[in-house]
Design a protein around this motif. Structure first.
Motif, PDB file in Angstrom:
ATOM      1  N   GLN A  14      -7.860   1.473  -7.873  1.00 19.45           N
ATOM      2  CA  GLN A  14      -8.113   2.736  -7.182  1.00 19.45           C
ATOM      3  C   GLN A  14      -9.094   2.513  -6.028  1.00 19.45           C
ATOM      4  O   GLN A  14      -8.900   3.027  -4.937  1.00 19.45           O
ATOM      5  CB  GLN A  14      -8.662   3.783  -8.165  1.00 19.45           C
ATOM      6  CG  GLN A  14      -8.890   5.144  -7.555  1.00 19.45           C
ATOM      7  CD  GLN A  14      -7.596   5.825  -7.165  1.00 19.45           C
ATOM      8  OE1 GLN A  14      -6.600   5.711  -7.862  1.00 19.45           O
ATOM      9  NE2 GLN A  14      -7.602   6.519  -6.057  1.00 19.45           N
ATOM     10  N   MET A  15     -10.142   1.721  -6.280  1.00 13.63           N
ATOM     11  CA  MET A  15     -11.103   1.402  -5.231  1.00 13.63           C
ATOM     12  C   MET A  15     -10.415   0.675  -4.075  1.00 13.63           C
ATOM     13  O   MET A  15     -10.678   0.971  -2.907  1.00 13.63           O
ATOM     14  CB  MET A  15     -12.241   0.532  -5.786  1.00 13.63           C
ATOM     15  CG  MET A  15     -13.231   1.273  -6.653  1.00 13.63           C
ATOM     16  SD  MET A  15     -14.530   0.177  -7.296  1.00 13.63           S
ATOM     17  CE  MET A  15     -15.359  -0.339  -5.799  1.00 13.63           C
ATOM     18  N   GLN A  17      -7.259   0.835  -3.234  1.00 15.69           N
ATOM     19  CA  GLN A  17      -6.359   1.772  -2.559  1.00 15.69           C
ATOM     20  C   GLN A  17      -7.124   2.680  -1.604  1.00 15.69           C
ATOM     21  O   GLN A  17      -6.649   3.006  -0.524  1.00 15.69           O
ATOM     22  CB  GLN A  17      -5.617   2.608  -3.604  1.00 15.69           C
ATOM     23  CG  GLN A  17      -4.439   3.357  -3.071  1.00 15.69           C
ATOM     24  CD  GLN A  17      -3.629   3.973  -4.189  1.00 15.69           C
ATOM     25  OE1 GLN A  17      -4.158   4.313  -5.245  1.00 15.69           O
ATOM     26  NE2 GLN A  17      -2.346   4.136  -3.961  1.00 15.69           N
ATOM     27  N   GLU A  18      -8.322   3.075  -1.990  1.00 16.07           N
ATOM     28  CA  GLU A  18      -9.136   3.967  -1.170  1.00 16.07           C
ATOM     29  C   GLU A  18      -9.872   3.228  -0.048  1.00 16.07           C
ATOM     30  O   GLU A  18     -10.359   3.863   0.881  1.00 16.07           O
ATOM     31  CB  GLU A  18     -10.132   4.711  -2.053  1.00 16.07           C
ATOM     32  CG  GLU A  18      -9.471   5.690  -3.006  1.00 16.07           C
ATOM     33  CD  GLU A  18     -10.434   6.263  -4.038  1.00 16.07           C
ATOM     34  OE1 GLU A  18     -11.639   5.903  -4.040  1.00 16.07           O
ATOM     35  OE2 GLU A  18      -9.970   7.075  -4.858  1.00 16.07           O
ATOM     36  N   SER A  19      -9.929   1.913  -0.137  1.00 17.27           N
ATOM     37  CA  SER A  19     -10.635   1.117   0.864  1.00 17.27           C
ATOM     38  C   SER A  19      -9.825   1.027   2.147  1.00 17.27           C
ATOM     39  O   SER A  19      -8.642   0.700   2.131  1.00 17.27           O
ATOM     40  CB  SER A  19     -10.890  -0.286   0.312  1.00 17.27           C
ATOM     41  OG  SER A  19     -11.324  -1.142   1.339  1.00 17.27           O
ATOM     42  N   SER A  20     -10.469   1.283   3.274  1.00 18.83           N
ATOM     43  CA  SER A  20      -9.782   1.214   4.567  1.00 18.83           C
ATOM     44  C   SER A  20      -9.464  -0.228   4.962  1.00 18.83           C
ATOM     45  O   SER A  20      -8.536  -0.483   5.708  1.00 18.83           O
ATOM     46  CB  SER A  20     -10.626   1.876   5.648  1.00 18.83           C
ATOM     47  OG  SER A  20     -11.877   1.218   5.759  1.00 18.83           O
TER      48      SER A  20
END
Length: 153
Positions: A14-15, A17-20
């Motif tokens: 999840q981290m 996936q959320e990381s640009s």
């Protein structure tokens, strides 16, 4: 109920996936505190579920300000995927590496879950009841043929 390893894996994914930038840096001890587990549990999850075969590069820096950096390796084009398949598989492939490649393709959305399950069943050591190295050679030929056929759709 899911086990702690599954929860840690999902949290890290999840981290990511959320990381640009498609990468995350974590402190092993902080993550262990968050999940109320020992730091070696974090090591276990990272070393078994975030491997190169599964599409991740892991770097670590030890010491007081140390960290673990996990980065997702993307498979951008069909040509690159074909090259990746041939490089990963080669003339022989063991079951772990084959399953890692299948996992990577499934995670990237290149093959569906059902296709991944069929591939896993076909390349399983129990299905290919031969002695080594013939088993790894047959697995490589089967996997290449099936993946190239799936990707040509």
């Amino acid at each position: 109920m899911r086990n702690i390893s599954d929860l840690i894996e999902q949290y890290l994914k999840q981290m990511l996936q959320e990381s640009s930038e498609g990468a995350v840096e974590i402190q092993r001890n902080e993550l262990a505190d968050k999940f109320s587990c020992v730091p070696s549990q974090i090591n276990y999850v990272i070393s078994t579920r975030f491997t190169l075969e599964k599409g991740y590069v892991v770097e670590s820096k030890r010491g007081g300000g140390g960290y673990i950096r996990i980065q997702r390796v993307e498979l951008p084009t069909l040509k690159v995927i074909h090259t990746h398949i041939h490089q990963t598989i080669g003339e022989q492939v063991d079951q772990t590496a084959a399953e890692g490649l299948i996992y990577q393709l499934e995670e990237a959305g290149i093959i569906a879950k059902r296709e991944a399950n069929l591939l896993r069943a076909a390349i399983c050591r129990n299905t290919i009841a031969l002695k080594l190295p013939q088993r790894d050679e047959l697995r490589a030929r089967l996997l290449k043929a099936m993946l190239i056929s799936l990707l040509a759709r």
